[in-house]
Design a protein around this motif. Structure first.
Motif, short mmCIF file in Angstrom:
data_model
loop_
_atom_site.label_atom_id
_atom_site.label_comp_id
_atom_site.label_asym_id
_atom_site.label_seq_id
_atom_site.Cartn_x
_atom_site.Cartn_y
_atom_site.Cartn_z
N ILE A 146 0.86 -1.03 -0.03
CA ILE A 146 -0.62 0.01 0.21
C ILE A 146 0.96 1.12 0.18
CG2 ILE A 146 -0.87 0.94 2.24
CD1 ILE A 146 -2.87 0.10 1.97
N GLY A 147 2.40 0.62 -0.47
CA GLY A 147 2.93 2.00 0.17
C GLY A 147 3.07 2.57 1.29
N LEU A 148 3.04 1.97 2.04
CA LEU A 148 3.50 2.41 3.79
C LEU A 148 4.74 1.77 4.24
CD1 LEU A 148 0.36 2.95 5.27
CD2 LEU A 148 2.30 4.53 4.65
N GLY A 149 5.80 1.08 3.32
CA GLY A 149 7.08 0.03 2.96
C GLY A 149 8.45 0.82 4.10
N TYR A 150 8.07 1.88 4.05
CA TYR A 150 9.21 3.07 4.74
C TYR A 150 8.84 3.99 6.18
CZ TYR A 150 5.62 6.62 4.23
OH TYR A 150 4.33 7.31 3.92
N LEU A 151 7.70 3.14 6.36
CA LEU A 151 7.65 3.43 7.99
C LEU A 151 8.12 2.47 8.97
CD1 LEU A 151 3.04 4.09 8.09
CD2 LEU A 151 5.42 5.98 7.84
N SER A 152 7.92 2.42 10.16
CA SER A 152 8.43 1.65 11.52
C SER A 152 7.07 1.40 12.39
CB SER A 152 9.21 1.57 12.02
OG SER A 152 9.35 3.20 12.34
N LEU A 153 6.97 0.82 12.78
CA LEU A 153 6.29 -0.26 13.39
C LEU A 153 5.88 1.30 15.45
CD1 LEU A 153 5.50 -3.87 14.12
CD2 LEU A 153 4.50 -2.34 12.20
N ASP A 154 7.06 1.07 15.47
CA ASP A 154 7.39 2.39 16.94
C ASP A 154 6.93 3.63 16.35
OD1 ASP A 154 9.39 3.15 15.52
OD2 ASP A 154 10.66 2.45 17.03
N ARG A 155 6.60 3.79 14.91
CA ARG A 155 5.80 5.22 14.34
C ARG A 155 4.98 6.11 15.26
NH1 ARG A 155 7.09 8.74 10.01
NH2 ARG A 155 5.34 10.24 9.70
N GLU A 156 4.85 6.66 15.72
CA GLU A 156 3.74 7.21 16.86
C GLU A 156 2.44 7.64 15.42
OE1 GLU A 156 3.94 10.50 19.58
OE2 GLU A 156 5.60 9.42 20.89
N SER A 157 1.04 7.01 15.82
CA SER A 157 -0.12 7.51 15.02
C SER A 157 -0.32 8.92 14.55
CB SER A 157 -1.37 6.67 15.40
OG SER A 157 -1.01 5.44 15.66
N GLY A 158 0.05 9.84 15.30
CA GLY A 158 -0.53 11.31 15.37
C GLY A 158 0.90 11.99 14.03
N THR A 159 1.77 11.39 14.50
CA THR A 159 2.32 12.12 12.73
C THR A 159 2.25 11.43 11.46
OG1 THR A 159 4.73 10.28 13.56
CG2 THR A 159 4.65 11.59 14.56
N LEU A 160 1.13 11.24 11.05
CA LEU A 160 1.42 10.21 10.23
C LEU A 160 0.34 12.08 9.25
CD1 LEU A 160 -0.33 6.63 10.66
CD2 LEU A 160 2.38 7.56 9.82
N SER A 161 0.64 11.30 8.41
CA SER A 161 -0.40 12.59 7.01
C SER A 161 -1.97 12.17 7.42
CB SER A 161 0.72 12.91 5.88
OG SER A 161 0.62 11.65 5.30
N GLY A 162 -2.58 12.67 6.47
CA GLY A 162 -3.84 12.24 6.40
C GLY A 162 -3.73 11.34 4.83
N GLY A 163 -3.32 11.36 4.69
CA GLY A 163 -3.20 10.17 2.96
C GLY A 163 -2.16 8.43 3.71
N GLU A 164 -1.17 8.39 4.76
CA GLU A 164 -0.61 7.56 5.38
C GLU A 164 -1.94 7.33 6.41
OE1 GLU A 164 4.26 8.69 5.14
OE2 GLU A 164 2.21 10.29 7.07
N ALA A 165 -3.08 8.05 6.98
CA ALA A 165 -3.06 7.33 8.08
C ALA A 165 -4.60 6.99 7.76
CB ALA A 165 -3.62 8.64 9.45
N GLN A 166 -5.22 7.06 6.60
CA GLN A 166 -5.61 6.63 6.27
C GLN A 166 -5.18 5.35 5.77
OE1 GLN A 166 -9.49 7.15 2.62
NE2 GLN A 166 -7.98 8.03 2.43
N ARG A 167 -4.16 5.17 4.65
CA ARG A 167 -3.89 3.79 4.97
C ARG A 167 -3.97 3.34 5.93
NH1 ARG A 167 -1.34 7.48 0.89
NH2 ARG A 167 0.83 6.98 1.71
N VAL A 168 -3.35 3.37 6.93
CA VAL A 168 -3.06 2.21 7.59
C VAL A 168 -4.11 2.02 8.35
CG1 VAL A 168 -2.38 2.20 9.83
CG2 VAL A 168 -0.86 3.14 8.70
N LYS A 169 -5.37 1.88 8.04
CA LYS A 169 -6.89 2.22 8.87
C LYS A 169 -7.09 1.28 7.88
CE LYS A 169 -7.55 6.73 10.09
NZ LYS A 169 -9.04 8.16 9.60
N MET A 170 -6.71 1.46 6.21
CA MET A 170 -7.46 0.22 5.40
C MET A 170 -6.28 -0.94 5.38
SD MET A 170 -6.84 0.75 1.50
CE MET A 170 -7.76 -0.08 0.09
N VAL A 171 -5.00 -1.13 5.77
CA VAL A 171 -4.65 -2.60 6.37
C VAL A 171 -5.46 -3.66 7.12
CG1 VAL A 171 -2.98 -3.55 7.24
CG2 VAL A 171 -2.69 -1.15 5.34
N ARG A 172 -6.54 -2.54 8.30
CA ARG A 172 -6.56 -3.77 8.58
C ARG A 172 -7.50 -4.18 8.65
NH1 ARG A 172 -6.36 -1.86 14.75
NH2 ARG A 172 -7.99 -3.24 15.18
N HIS A 173 -8.61 -3.64 7.27
CA HIS A 173 -9.75 -4.28 6.94
C HIS A 173 -9.49 -5.65 5.38
CE1 HIS A 173 -12.53 -1.56 9.01
NE2 HIS A 173 -11.13 -0.72 8.74
#
Length: 753
Positions: free
Chosen positions: A325-352
């Motif tokens: 989904i294009g988020l391979g550059y993130l790390s699991l310890d990255r705080e959620s509040g620092t994500l951009s709107g597009g990044e946050a939407q794609r993180v939520k998408m992975v749950r589904h």
């Protein structure tokens, strides 16, 4: 006959939708298909998809719960629609930023950290306990020094006091410690030190009592008081409380006084020493969480222990989805509040993606925001995978690459605001191309390369940039031209430009951060237009200007100038109803008798920008038109604006400042294909007026229109952070083979999206 009856359940039936600017529209939307909703900004797409279909689905689900449970849920009123039939449960995956809770990370938000904890609890050596022993949010796993936050706050004492003064002279500068205030009296009358002695002359014991003495009962005269040192009290009153609830002056004080540093005991890992001692193949769980997700996926795949094989397979699938989904550059310890709107939407998408649910309606809001054309292809594949599991996919989108994969297209318009809200087209992609609508005409539209690029008038040097993943980057950003900074998501574009240019003199940064404001804030108040408007009304009627503010003397006393009455129904969901006293106009009856050129203040605030510009000419209204916001109502609450609309509103204000260099962060967000041409014309006008414009952007039309391109990459995260090309768009296409070059070459050559 039975077959015909069954067919009616294969569509969502919308009849008579009138939410916001929708003009009584009716349509059928096929279920278990991918439907893309198109149209210019403000045409009614969100009103139909989010405000009508998704809102009614969620409202009906909420009604199945008990009144007690409903009292804890957000209030959702029934949308203005005659009928909605054959709805399925709707899951909204939007661009709302994830909560700024410092305990929420990419790992906790996607459950990947939970899976990682289970694997470590099973095969980590030495064995230290259950998965809870590896959680920084549980007492058994968190670092005791920082309580699982990974950082400790350090207060700058010199931001709290002036050591050259005594207490009686006002030595304490922290909020609410003014001379003769209660907090000051407790300190000054404690008897622990002389309030006439300057702080710099305190003995070491007095200084320690003054700053660090723990809560202690002291007797002052006939009163018993609780005394605590200044640092102890400030930490308790201000630092340890939720920052979101603090007043502006307290927040400003904390910004100055409180500095955060990595916890010395856990090194910022958030975990206690036991959790850090357990390892798999030489790595502890904190080191795994700090890995780039694409690297962690490889590490997890190398675990061959049969006892955790099912968990390894599940975790690997989720990590691969994040990479895809294009988020391979993130790390699991990255705080959620620092994500951009597009990044946050794609993180939520992975749950589904791994969900066992089917026949669900998934609603997406511009899922391609922040994505390079290379990544949009992968996003499209994920949308199709969700559809192929038997779900209904509704996508609000402008990018032609995503419109191209739709099974069905709903085009709204023809314009924005009061000129929108009509159904312009409802059918397949081929029909859209032949429809003659604004979207149909622009679907295959291509911006051309410039015949002749403008020449730089100078340069802004960036030297040795190393923020985040940047690898000692040095580059000269040309002045006096349109420069586009591009590269895949996570390549380092924002780190380079915001990290190096923000704060420089004469540089105006228009970024994606949210506009601060309540439901009382609107374009008229935010741009400052309301002040000259109130003055004009006051002068025309010989009364005070304060009468023409819904936040001041002229406000309707019943609704306090909001226009709505919010009613709390205890255990039931609260409701908002139009104020009967002012009929939603927000002002008193007396104020509405005062006119300016035949209109009262509420009528003027109801005007869209275009109409207001003719009624009350003002430079800010011209600039709002320039940035494509002519349809916005002057009194429309800022809370109802999309992310793209908010950014363009900020740009209109910045254009009045004395900046000579403008930095824009993905200004095409939320823009229809036809509006992108208008944006390019605006950028040209800024440059031709002698300004420099630097745009961080993925849109090929903007790249093609540039004078100069700076391309970062070659990949994302640790695979990025380098300059892979600088030069003209023509040179990029002719001489380079970067990911950006390949996609721009295909775009200019007229290839398929």
């Amino acid at each position: 006959m039975e077959r015909a009856a069954a067919d009616t359940h294969d569509v969502i039936e919308v009849r008579g939708a009138r939410e916001n600017n929708l003009k009584d529209i009716s349509l059928d939307i096929p279920k278990r298909r991918l439907t893309v909703f198109t149209g210019v900004s403000g045409s009614g797409k969100s009103s139909l998809v989010f405000g009508t279909i998704a809102a009614e689905s969620q409202r009906l689900i909420n009604e199945t719960y008990t009144a007690f449970l409903q009292s804890f849920m957000p209030s959702i009123g029934r949308p203005d629609v005659d009928a909605l039939d054959n709805l399925s449960a709707a899951i909204v995956v939007d661009q709302e930023r994830m909560g700024a809770n410092s305990r929420s990370t990419v790992g906790t938000a996607t459950d990947t950290h939970t899976m990682l904890r289970i694997i470590f609890s099973r095969i980590g050596t030495p064995h230290i306990g259950t998965s809870g022993a590896f959680s920084f949010n549980l007492a058994e796993g968190m670092c005791p020094a920082c309580e699982g936050l990974g950082r400790v706050s350090d207060i700058d004492v010199d931001e709290l006091v002036d050591r050259s003064l005594s207490l009686n002279e006002g030595a304490i500068t922290a909020p609410n410690f003014a001379v003769d205030s209660w907090y000051w009296r407790v300190m000054a009358e404690s008897g622990l030190f002389d309030p006439d002695v300057k702080l710099k002359d305190f003995t070491p014991r007095q200084w320690d009592d003054f700053l660090n003495k723990p809560n202690t009962k002291l007797k002052i005269g006939s009163h018993n008081i609780n005394y605590e040192g200044l640092l102890v009290k400030v930490r308790r009153l201000y630092v340890d409380k939720d920052r979101g609830t603090k007043q502006a002056h307290i927040k400003a004080f904390l910004e100055r006084a409180v500095k955060f540093a990595p916890c010395h005991e856990c090194g910022g890992t958030r975990l206690n020493q036991a959790a850090l001692s357990s390892r798999i193949n030489g790595y502890n769980i904190a080191e795994c969480a700090a890995m780039q997700i694409s690297d962690l996926a490889e590490f997890i795949r190398a675990i061959t222990d049969a006892g955790v094989a099912p968990m390894v397979a599940t975790l690997s699938h989720t990590l691969d989805s994040l990479v895809e989904i294009g988020l391979g550059y993130l790390s699991l310890d990255r705080e959620s509040g620092t994500l951009s709107g597009g990044e946050a939407q794609r993180v939520k998408m992975v749950r589904h993606l791994g969900s066992s649910l089917t026949d669900v309606t998934y609603v997406f809001d511009e899922p391609t925001v922040g994505l390079h054309p290379h990544d949009i292809e992968r996003m499209n594949n994920l949308l199709l995978r969700l559809r192929d599991k038997g779900n209904t996919i509704l996508v609000v989108e402008h990018k032609p690459e995503t419109i191209q994969i739709a099974d069905h297209v709903v085009d709204l318009g023809p314009g924005a605001g009061s000129d929108g809200g009509q159904l312009c087209y409802n059918g397949d992609l081929a029909g859209l191309r032949a429809s003659g609508t604004l979207t149909g005409r622009h679907l295959d539209h291509r911006a051309r390369l410039r015949g002749q690029v403008r020449q730089a008038t100078g340069h802004l040097p960036i030297r040795g940039a190393g923020l985040h993943n940047l690898k000692d980057v040095s580059v000269d950003v040309p002045l006096g031209v349109l420069t586009v900074v591009t590269g895949v998501a996570g390549s380092g574009k924002s780190s380079l430009i915001h990290g190096s240019l923000s704060g420089r003199r004469d540089v105006a940064v228009v970024d994606q951060s949210a506009i601060r404001g309540s439901r009382r804030s609107n374009p008229a108040t935010y741009t400052g237009l309301l002040d000259p408007l109130r003055t004009a009304f006051a002068k025309a009627n010989g009364v005070k200007a304060a009468l023409f503010s819904a936040n001041s003397e002229g406000a309707c006393p019943t609704c306090k100038g909001i226009g709505l009455i919010y009613t709390d129904l205890a255990m039931m969901a609260g409701v908002a109803s139009v104020c009967e006293e002012c009929d939603g106009k927000r002002f008193t009856a007396e104020v509405l008798t005062y006119k300016l050129n035949g209109r009262d203040i509420s009528e003027v605030l109801d005007m869209p920008v275009a109409e207001a510009a003719a009624f009350f000419p003002h430079p800010i209204l011209d600039r709002l038109t320039d940035v494509g916001l002519s349809y916005l109502g002057l009194g429309q609450p800022l809370t109802t604006l999309s992310g793209g609309e908010r950014q363009r509103l900020k740009l209109a204000i910045q254009m009045a400042e004395k900046a000579t260099t403008y930095v824009l962060d993905e200004p095409t967000t939320g823009l229809h294909l036809a509006d992108v041409d208008q944006l390019l014309a605006l950028l040209d006008r800024l440059v031709d007026a002698g300004n420099s414009v630097i745009v961080i952007e993925h849109h090929q039309a903007v790249m093609a229109h540039a004078d100069w391109i700076i391309d970062l990459g070659p990949g994302a995260g640790s695979d990025g952070g380098r300059i892979v090309f600088t030069g003209t768009p023509h040179s990029l296409i002719a001489d380079s083979d970067t990911l950006t070059a390949r996609h721009l070459r295909s775009y200019v050559d007229g290839g398929t999206f």
